[in-house]
Design a protein around this motif. Sequence first.
Motif, mmCIF file in Angstrom:
data_model
loop_
_atom_site.group_PDB
_atom_site.id
_atom_site.type_symbol
_atom_site.label_atom_id
_atom_site.label_comp_id
_atom_site.label_asym_id
_atom_site.label_seq_id
_atom_site.Cartn_x
_atom_site.Cartn_y
_atom_site.Cartn_z
ATOM 1 N N ASP A 13 0.829 -1.205 0.000
ATOM 2 C CA ASP A 13 0.000 0.000 0.000
ATOM 3 C C ASP A 13 0.863 1.254 0.000
ATOM 4 O O ASP A 13 0.575 2.219 -0.697
ATOM 5 C CB ASP A 13 -0.938 0.009 1.202
ATOM 6 N N THR A 14 1.933 1.226 0.793
ATOM 7 C CA THR A 14 2.850 2.365 0.850
ATOM 8 C C THR A 14 3.523 2.566 -0.507
ATOM 9 O O THR A 14 3.633 3.690 -0.996
ATOM 10 C CB THR A 14 3.910 2.152 1.940
ATOM 11 N N GLY A 15 3.970 1.480 -1.112
ATOM 12 C CA GLY A 15 4.606 1.572 -2.428
ATOM 13 C C GLY A 15 3.647 2.061 -3.489
ATOM 14 O O GLY A 15 4.010 2.843 -4.357
ATOM 15 N N LEU A 16 2.397 1.607 -3.409
ATOM 16 C CA LEU A 16 1.396 2.038 -4.371
ATOM 17 C C LEU A 16 1.074 3.521 -4.216
ATOM 18 O O LEU A 16 0.966 4.249 -5.198
ATOM 19 C CB LEU A 16 0.123 1.200 -4.226
ATOM 20 N N SER A 17 0.960 3.975 -2.967
ATOM 21 C CA SER A 17 0.681 5.396 -2.756
ATOM 22 C C SER A 17 1.867 6.256 -3.183
ATOM 23 O O SER A 17 1.687 7.340 -3.725
ATOM 24 C CB SER A 17 0.300 5.669 -1.312
ATOM 25 N N PHE A 18 3.087 5.770 -2.964
ATOM 26 C CA PHE A 18 4.281 6.496 -3.394
ATOM 27 C C PHE A 18 4.312 6.589 -4.915
ATOM 28 O O PHE A 18 4.610 7.648 -5.483
ATOM 29 C CB PHE A 18 5.536 5.799 -2.860
ATOM 30 N N ALA A 19 3.992 5.493 -5.594
ATOM 31 C CA ALA A 19 3.969 5.492 -7.057
ATOM 32 C C ALA A 19 2.875 6.416 -7.581
ATOM 33 O O ALA A 19 3.062 7.101 -8.592
ATOM 34 C CB ALA A 19 3.761 4.069 -7.571
ATOM 35 N N THR A 20 1.748 6.470 -6.901
ATOM 36 C CA THR A 20 0.656 7.360 -7.311
ATOM 37 C C THR A 20 1.076 8.822 -7.183
ATOM 38 O O THR A 20 0.806 9.637 -8.068
ATOM 39 C CB THR A 20 -0.597 7.084 -6.467
ATOM 40 N N VAL A 21 1.742 9.141 -6.091
ATOM 41 C CA VAL A 21 2.223 10.511 -5.888
ATOM 42 C C VAL A 21 3.241 10.873 -6.966
ATOM 43 O O VAL A 21 3.201 11.969 -7.537
ATOM 44 C CB VAL A 21 2.811 10.684 -4.475
ATOM 45 N N LEU A 22 4.155 9.942 -7.275
ATOM 46 C CA LEU A 22 5.135 10.209 -8.322
ATOM 47 C C LEU A 22 4.472 10.393 -9.684
ATOM 48 O O LEU A 22 4.875 11.254 -10.467
ATOM 49 C CB LEU A 22 6.158 9.073 -8.397
ATOM 50 N N LEU A 23 3.452 9.602 -9.949
ATOM 51 C CA LEU A 23 2.728 9.729 -11.210
ATOM 52 C C LEU A 23 2.021 11.083 -11.301
ATOM 53 O O LEU A 23 2.065 11.752 -12.337
ATOM 54 C CB LEU A 23 1.723 8.591 -11.360
ATOM 55 N N LEU A 24 1.389 11.500 -10.228
ATOM 56 C CA LEU A 24 0.715 12.802 -10.222
ATOM 57 C C LEU A 24 1.704 13.949 -10.362
ATOM 58 O O LEU A 24 1.456 14.909 -11.101
ATOM 59 C CB LEU A 24 -0.111 12.963 -8.953
#
Length: 144
Positions: A13-24
């Motif tokens: 979940d942490t990795g997914l949220s980090f990837a989402t932030v990087l994508l945004l």
Amino acid sequence: MSRLLSGTQGFFDTGLSFATVLLLLGGLVLGVACVNYANLATARAARRVREIGVRKTLGGSTRQMIALLLGSFSRPVLVANLVAWPAGYFAARAYLNQFSQSIGLTPWPFVLSVAITLAIACLAVVGQTLRAARTTPAQVLRSE
């Protein structure tokens, strides 16, 4: 067993949220870059309207004007990409090192970044250059 799975789920979940932030953030940077390229192309084309008029009077074609402005506009884009590559490499390497089974980092993301930024720059420059090159040289030279 469920305790072990719940711990790994939190990591993902942490990795997914980090990837989402990087994508945004990447999308935001891309949007700002597009607006800046368009503004810079507009300013450069407006500043060089007289030069374009003189070159067209002397027999230059619209294609030559586009090539001239693309050449002067693409060099800084290439230099900026070359300067940004080391920082991008170290950031990607640090991100990938967080995983136990890290994948290798190939040069393709960097090549793709150059291709995308050059495509955006070309679109911005071609649009503004066509507008400047389609004006008649007499109008440009008469107004100054």
